[in-house]
Design a protein around this motif. Structure first.
Motif, PDB file in Angstrom:
ATOM      1  N   ARG A  55     -37.209  12.507  -2.135  1.00  0.00           N
ATOM      2  CA  ARG A  55     -35.660  11.333  -2.995  1.00  0.00           C
ATOM      3  C   ARG A  55     -35.595   9.981  -2.355  1.00  0.00           C
ATOM      4  NH1 ARG A  55     -35.246   7.738  -4.865  1.00  0.00           N
ATOM      5  NH2 ARG A  55     -34.574   6.457  -7.065  1.00  0.00           N
ATOM      6  N   GLU A  56     -34.482  10.542  -1.025  1.00  0.00           N
ATOM      7  CA  GLU A  56     -34.117   9.138  -0.266  1.00  0.00           C
ATOM      8  C   GLU A  56     -35.262   8.524   0.784  1.00  0.00           C
ATOM      9  OE1 GLU A  56     -31.322  11.298   2.539  1.00  0.00           O
ATOM     10  OE2 GLU A  56     -30.109  10.628   1.359  1.00  0.00           O
ATOM     11  N   ALA A  57     -36.530   9.076   1.166  1.00  0.00           N
ATOM     12  CA  ALA A  57     -37.778   9.026   1.209  1.00  0.00           C
ATOM     13  C   ALA A  57     -38.801   7.876   0.841  1.00  0.00           C
ATOM     14  CB  ALA A  57     -38.855   9.969   2.462  1.00  0.00           C
ATOM     15  N   GLY A  58     -38.201   7.708  -1.072  1.00  0.00           N
ATOM     16  CA  GLY A  58     -39.068   7.492  -1.185  1.00  0.00           C
ATOM     17  C   GLY A  58     -40.457   8.203  -1.754  1.00  0.00           C
ATOM     18  N   ALA A  59     -40.562   9.870  -1.699  1.00  0.00           N
ATOM     19  CA  ALA A  59     -41.457  10.407  -1.734  1.00  0.00           C
ATOM     20  C   ALA A  59     -41.807  11.218  -2.305  1.00  0.00           C
ATOM     21  CB  ALA A  59     -41.729  11.453  -0.933  1.00  0.00           C
ATOM     22  N   PHE A  60     -43.408  11.766  -2.875  1.00  0.00           N
ATOM     23  CA  PHE A  60     -43.198  12.947  -4.310  1.00  0.00           C
ATOM     24  C   PHE A  60     -43.237  13.955  -3.261  1.00  0.00           C
ATOM     25  CE2 PHE A  60     -44.739   8.911  -6.261  1.00  0.00           C
ATOM     26  CZ  PHE A  60     -44.738   9.124  -7.584  1.00  0.00           C
ATOM     27  N   VAL A  61     -42.814  15.296  -3.874  1.00  0.00           N
ATOM     28  CA  VAL A  61     -43.019  16.829  -3.750  1.00  0.00           C
ATOM     29  C   VAL A  61     -43.988  17.291  -4.741  1.00  0.00           C
ATOM     30  CG1 VAL A  61     -42.849  18.871  -3.060  1.00  0.00           C
ATOM     31  CG2 VAL A  61     -40.666  17.163  -2.649  1.00  0.00           C
ATOM     32  N   VAL A  62     -45.331  17.224  -3.998  1.00  0.00           N
ATOM     33  CA  VAL A  62     -46.277  18.112  -4.567  1.00  0.00           C
ATOM     34  C   VAL A  62     -46.232  19.731  -4.985  1.00  0.00           C
ATOM     35  CG1 VAL A  62     -48.566  19.079  -5.381  1.00  0.00           C
ATOM     36  CG2 VAL A  62     -47.910  16.107  -4.451  1.00  0.00           C
ATOM     37  N   GLU A  63     -45.554  20.503  -5.412  1.00  0.00           N
ATOM     38  CA  GLU A  63     -44.657  21.770  -6.079  1.00  0.00           C
ATOM     39  C   GLU A  63     -46.608  22.528  -6.673  1.00  0.00           C
ATOM     40  OE1 GLU A  63     -41.893  24.783  -8.072  1.00  0.00           O
ATOM     41  OE2 GLU A  63     -42.945  22.203  -9.057  1.00  0.00           O
TER      42      GLU A  63
ATOM     43  N   LEU B 114     -39.142  24.146  -8.774  1.00  0.00           N
ATOM     44  CA  LEU B 114     -38.117  22.498  -8.531  1.00  0.00           C
ATOM     45  C   LEU B 114     -38.337  21.747  -8.960  1.00  0.00           C
ATOM     46  CD1 LEU B 114     -39.308  22.326  -4.871  1.00  0.00           C
ATOM     47  CD2 LEU B 114     -38.145  23.702  -5.402  1.00  0.00           C
ATOM     48  N   ALA B 115     -39.623  22.001 -10.203  1.00  0.00           N
ATOM     49  CA  ALA B 115     -40.080  20.900 -11.433  1.00  0.00           C
ATOM     50  C   ALA B 115     -38.639  20.738 -12.218  1.00  0.00           C
ATOM     51  CB  ALA B 115     -41.281  20.766 -12.011  1.00  0.00           C
ATOM     52  N   ALA B 116     -38.607  21.813 -12.712  1.00  0.00           N
ATOM     53  CA  ALA B 116     -37.691  22.510 -13.337  1.00  0.00           C
ATOM     54  C   ALA B 116     -35.543  21.531 -13.327  1.00  0.00           C
ATOM     55  CB  ALA B 116     -37.550  23.362 -13.958  1.00  0.00           C
ATOM     56  N   ASP B 117     -35.685  21.169 -11.832  1.00  0.00           N
ATOM     57  CA  ASP B 117     -34.543  20.679 -11.528  1.00  0.00           C
ATOM     58  C   ASP B 117     -34.845  19.450 -10.435  1.00  0.00           C
ATOM     59  OD1 ASP B 117     -33.283  23.276 -11.974  1.00  0.00           O
ATOM     60  OD2 ASP B 117     -34.123  24.169 -10.495  1.00  0.00           O
ATOM     61  N   ASP B 118     -35.276  18.834 -11.673  1.00  0.00           N
ATOM     62  CA  ASP B 118     -35.968  17.418 -10.715  1.00  0.00           C
ATOM     63  C   ASP B 118     -35.478  16.759 -12.526  1.00  0.00           C
ATOM     64  OD1 ASP B 118     -36.853  15.300  -9.629  1.00  0.00           O
ATOM     65  OD2 ASP B 118     -39.262  15.489  -9.781  1.00  0.00           O
ATOM     66  N   PRO B 119     -34.411  15.902 -12.524  1.00  0.00           N
ATOM     67  CA  PRO B 119     -34.804  14.576 -13.359  1.00  0.00           C
ATOM     68  C   PRO B 119     -35.514  13.612 -12.787  1.00  0.00           C
ATOM     69  CG  PRO B 119     -32.756  15.025 -12.339  1.00  0.00           C
ATOM     70  CD  PRO B 119     -33.209  15.914 -11.470  1.00  0.00           C
TER      71      PRO B 119
ATOM     72  N   VAL C 126     -40.889  15.782  -8.367  1.00  0.00           N
ATOM     73  CA  VAL C 126     -42.030  17.016  -8.188  1.00  0.00           C
ATOM     74  C   VAL C 126     -42.851  16.251  -8.774  1.00  0.00           C
ATOM     75  CG1 VAL C 126     -42.403  18.950  -8.573  1.00  0.00           C
ATOM     76  CG2 VAL C 126     -40.278  18.015  -7.487  1.00  0.00           C
ATOM     77  N   VAL C 127     -44.498  17.111  -8.379  1.00  0.00           N
ATOM     78  CA  VAL C 127     -45.687  16.363  -9.417  1.00  0.00           C
ATOM     79  C   VAL C 127     -46.181  18.123  -9.141  1.00  0.00           C
ATOM     80  CG1 VAL C 127     -47.805  16.145  -9.982  1.00  0.00           C
ATOM     81  CG2 VAL C 127     -46.148  14.771  -9.072  1.00  0.00           C
ATOM     82  N   HIS C 128     -46.650  18.667 -10.286  1.00  0.00           N
ATOM     83  CA  HIS C 128     -45.727  20.177 -10.901  1.00  0.00           C
ATOM     84  C   HIS C 128     -47.299  20.506 -11.086  1.00  0.00           C
ATOM     85  CE1 HIS C 128     -44.629  24.457 -11.846  1.00  0.00           C
ATOM     86  NE2 HIS C 128     -45.542  24.395 -12.495  1.00  0.00           N
TER      87      HIS C 128
ATOM     88  N   CYS D 169     -54.777  24.972 -15.878  1.00  0.00           N
ATOM     89  CA  CYS D 169     -53.962  25.041 -15.354  1.00  0.00           C
ATOM     90  C   CYS D 169     -53.188  23.719 -16.265  1.00  0.00           C
ATOM     91  CB  CYS D 169     -54.523  24.582 -13.607  1.00  0.00           C
ATOM     92  SG  CYS D 169     -53.497  23.582 -12.444  1.00  0.00           S
ATOM     93  N   ALA D 170     -51.954  23.823 -15.400  1.00  0.00           N
ATOM     94  CA  ALA D 170     -50.968  22.788 -15.225  1.00  0.00           C
ATOM     95  C   ALA D 170     -50.838  21.774 -14.750  1.00  0.00           C
ATOM     96  CB  ALA D 170     -50.137  23.046 -16.249  1.00  0.00           C
ATOM     97  N   LEU D 171     -50.681  20.222 -14.396  1.00  0.00           N
ATOM     98  CA  LEU D 171     -50.530  19.494 -13.988  1.00  0.00           C
ATOM     99  C   LEU D 171     -49.483  18.086 -14.741  1.00  0.00           C
ATOM    100  CD1 LEU D 171     -51.054  17.799 -11.232  1.00  0.00           C
ATOM    101  CD2 LEU D 171     -52.765  16.608 -12.123  1.00  0.00           C
ATOM    102  N   ALA D 172     -47.992  19.198 -13.857  1.00  0.00           N
ATOM    103  CA  ALA D 172     -47.214  18.050 -14.834  1.00  0.00           C
ATOM    104  C   ALA D 172     -46.247  16.858 -13.812  1.00  0.00           C
ATOM    105  CB  ALA D 172     -45.861  19.716 -15.023  1.00  0.00           C
ATOM    106  N   ALA D 173     -45.671  16.261 -14.354  1.00  0.00           N
ATOM    107  CA  ALA D 173     -44.849  15.035 -13.670  1.00  0.00           C
ATOM    108  C   ALA D 173     -44.457  13.593 -14.716  1.00  0.00           C
ATOM    109  CB  ALA D 173     -45.725  13.903 -13.326  1.00  0.00           C
TER     110      ALA D 173
END
Length: 477
Positions: free
Chosen positions: A275-283, A302-307, A311-313, A328-332
Motif C-alpha cells: 500500500r505504501e508503495a502504491g502497488a498491487f498484490v496479486v494473490e 489476504l483479500a479478506a483482510d484488504d479494505p 489485493v487482486v485475488h 476460477c475467480a478473479l476478485a478485485a
C-alpha cells in the motif's frame, strides 16, 4: 477408468485390422463387434469415434462404419524462414522482449512415457478426481433452462456469489469475475496491472507458469526470497524501493514450490508495504482446497483482510477437481476491476455457460464436501509415504519443510549436483521429476527438485518411485 481402457484397447485392435479392408470397405457391424470383443455398445461407439477422429474410418448413421480413403501424400513444406526476421525485428524495439518459454509449464502438463512414475505432475491422479460427481454435475447442468445460452460476461451471479463467500471478508459477488482457470486469471491480472517493460516482484522460487506469463507480457520478474514463513517483508520493501515496481505476485498459502504459508505477523506487513508503495498484490490462492488432514484451521485469503483494494485475488477449482475443469475467480475492488473485466472480455468473451452451471451443481452437491474430505486424507497419506521413503532411501536430499497442504515436496540437492543430469538419469530409471531451475527468475542459490505426490496412484507407487530415484542418484551424485 475401466471403460476408458476398454475403448483404447478396442480402438487399437481395430486400427491393426484396418488393412483387411479396402478404402470404402465396410467394417463389421456394431453388434458383431460387441459379440466378438465382449464389450458394450457404448465402448464400440467410442472406439469407432476415436478412429473417425483420426481420419481412419468414416461413420454413416444407419449404414455403419467404413474404412476411409487412403490419405494423399502431404504437400511440400513451404519456406517459413522469413519469420525469423519478422519476429526478431518485432522484439528489437522492446525494452523487455516478450519471449515465450513454456518449458516450465509443460513439465507439469506432459504425460510421462508408459511405466514411468509421475513425480512431475501438477494435478490430481484420476483416482483422486471427483469424476462421477463432475459427470453428474455436468449432466444436471445441461438440463438447466438456458444452460446453453450466453452467460453474463462477468460470470453467473450465483457462482460469483459462491466464490465471494469463500474468499470472505467484505468481498462481494460484484467484485468477482469468472475466468477459465488460474493461468488465464493471472494473465489477465498482469496485463491489467503492469505495462510492457515494467518490473514485477515475484517470490523466489516461484511458479514457472507465472514467470512465463510475465515474460510473455514483456515484464521483468524481480525475485524476492521466501523462507519457511513466506516472503521476507524487509526484502519486499527493499525491492519496491529499488525497482519502483507496482505489482507483487505471491502465493501466501502452501506456496509453489516451497509449500510455505505466509506467517500471521507477515500478512499485515506485506499489505502495508504494498500500500505504501502504491502497488498491487496479486494473490494466487491456488491450492486452498488441497489442505491436508492434519493442517488445522487455515488463514483467510489476504483479500479478506484488504479494505483498500490492494489485493487482486485468484482462486480456482481446477486443482481440486480436474485439469479440464477450468473455472476460477478473479476478485478485485476499485477502478482496477473494470480494467480486468475489459481485458478478459477482449481475450475470451466469457467462460462457457455449461461449465459454469456444472461448477454450481458440483459445489452445491453433497458430493463436494465428501470429495474435499477424501482428498484431504489421501494427500496426507501420500505426503507421509513420500517423506518416509525419502528419509529412508535418500537422506542426502534435504527436505527443509513438510507442508500441510498442496501436492508436492521441495528438496535441496547436495552442492554441485547437476539438476539436468539427475533429471535425465531419473527418467532412465523410470521416474519423472521436476528440476528446480525453472522456479527461479534469477540465479538459484542451489540445485533443487520438486516431487509431486498427487499425480501417482498411491503410497506403493510413491515407494517405487523413490527407489528408482535412488538408482538415479547413485548414478549422478
Amino acid at each position: 477408468m475401466q471403460e476408458r481402457s476398454s475403448v483404447t484397447d478396442l480402438a487399437e485392435q481395430l486400427r491393426r485390422e484396418l488393412d483387411r479392408y479396402s478404402p470404402g470397405g465396410k467394417l463389421p457391424s456394431s453388434r458383431a463387434l460387441v459379440d466378438r470383443f465382449r464389450v458394450s455398445p457404448v465402448t464400440v461407439s467410442r472406439a469407432l469415434g476415436l478412429l473417425a477422429a483420426e481420419g481412419l474410418v468414416v461413420t454413416r448413421p444407419g449404414a455403419g462404419a467404413f474404412r476411409a480413403a487412403v490419405r494423399t501424400s502431404a504437400a511440400p513444406a513451404g519456406d517459413t524462414s522469413w519469420q525469423e526476421v519478422a519476429l526478431s525485428a518485432d522484439g528489437a524495439a522492446e525494452l523487455v522482449p516478450r519471449s515465450v518459454d513454456a518449458s516450465g509449464v509443460l513439465v507439469s502438463l506432459a504425460a510421462p512415457p508408459p511405466g514411468v512414475v509421475e513425480f512431475n505432475g501438477g494435478y490430481l491422479h484420476p483416482s483422486l478426481q471427483p469424476e462421477r460427481a463432475m459427470s453428474a454435475a455436468l449432466a444436471r447442468a445441461g438440463r438447466r433452462p438456458g444452460a446453453w445460452g450466453r452467460p453474463p460476461t462477468e460470470g453467473l451471479p450465483e457462482l460469483r456469489e459462491w466464490f465471494a463467500r469463500n474468499i470472505g471478508g467484505a468481498v462481494t459477488a460484484a467484485e468477482v469475475l469468472i475466468t477459465a482457470g488460474g493461468q488465464s486469471a493471472l494473465t489477465t491480472a498482469l496485463r491489467a496491472l503492469a505495462p510492457p517493460g515494467a518490473p514485477v516482484l515475484v517470490e523466489s522460487p516461484t511458479y514457472p507458469g507465472m514467470l512465463a506469463i510475465a515474460r510473455a507480457a514483456g515484464l521483468r520478474p524481480v525475485p524476492v526470497p521466501v523462507d519457511a514463513d513466506g516472503v521476507k517483508p524487509a526484502l519486499l520493501a527493499d525491492a519496491f524501493r529499488a525497482t519502483g515496481a507496482r505489482v507483487f505476485v505471491c502465493q501466501p498459502l502452501f506456496q509453489n514450490p516451497t509449500g510455505a504459508v505466509l506467517a500471521p505477523e507477515r500478512r499485515g506487513e506485506v499489505l502495508r508495504i504494498a500500500r505504501e508503495a502504491g502497488a498491487f498484490v496479486v494473490e494466487d490462492d491456488f491450492v486452498r482446497r488441497l489442505v491436508h488432514e492434519d493442517a488445522g484451521p487455515l488463514p483467510r485469503p489476504l483479500a479478506a483482510d484488504d479494505p483498500d483494494g490492494v489485493v487482486v485475488h485468484v482462486g480456482s477449482l481446477t486443482k481440486a477437481t480436474s485439469p479440464s475443469f477450468r473455472v476460477c475467480a478473479l476478485a478485485a475492488r476499485g477502478p482496477v476491476l473494470e480494467r480486468l473485466r475489459a481485458i478478459q472480455v477482449v481475450d475470451t468473451f466469457f467462460v462457457p455457460r455449461p461449465l459454469q452451471e456444472a461448477a454450481l451443481e458440483l459445489v452445491g452437491s453433497p458430493a463436494w464436501p465428501r470429495h474435499l474430505r477424501t482428498i484431504s486424507a489421501e494427500l496426507k497419506a501420500r505426503r507421509d509415504a513420500m517423506t518416509a521413503a525419502l528419509r529412508l532411501e535418500l537422506p542426502e536430499l534435504a527436505l527443509p519443510h513438510i507442508p500441510s497442504g498442496g501436492y508436492h515436496l521441495w528438496l535441496r540437492l547436495p552442492d554441485g549436483t547437476d539438476e539436468t543430469a539427475l533429471t535425465a538419469a531419473a527418467l532412465r530409471a523410470g521416474v519423472a521429476i521436476t528440476p528446480g531451475r525453472p522456479y527461479f527468475s534469477a540465479e538459484p542459490p542451489a540445485g533443487h527438485v520438486r516431487l509431486s505426490f498427487a499425480a501417482v496412484a498411491g503410497p506403493q507407487e510413491i515407494k517405487e518411485g523413490v527407489r528408482r530415484l535412488r538408482t538415479a542418484c547413485d548414478e549422478v551424485l
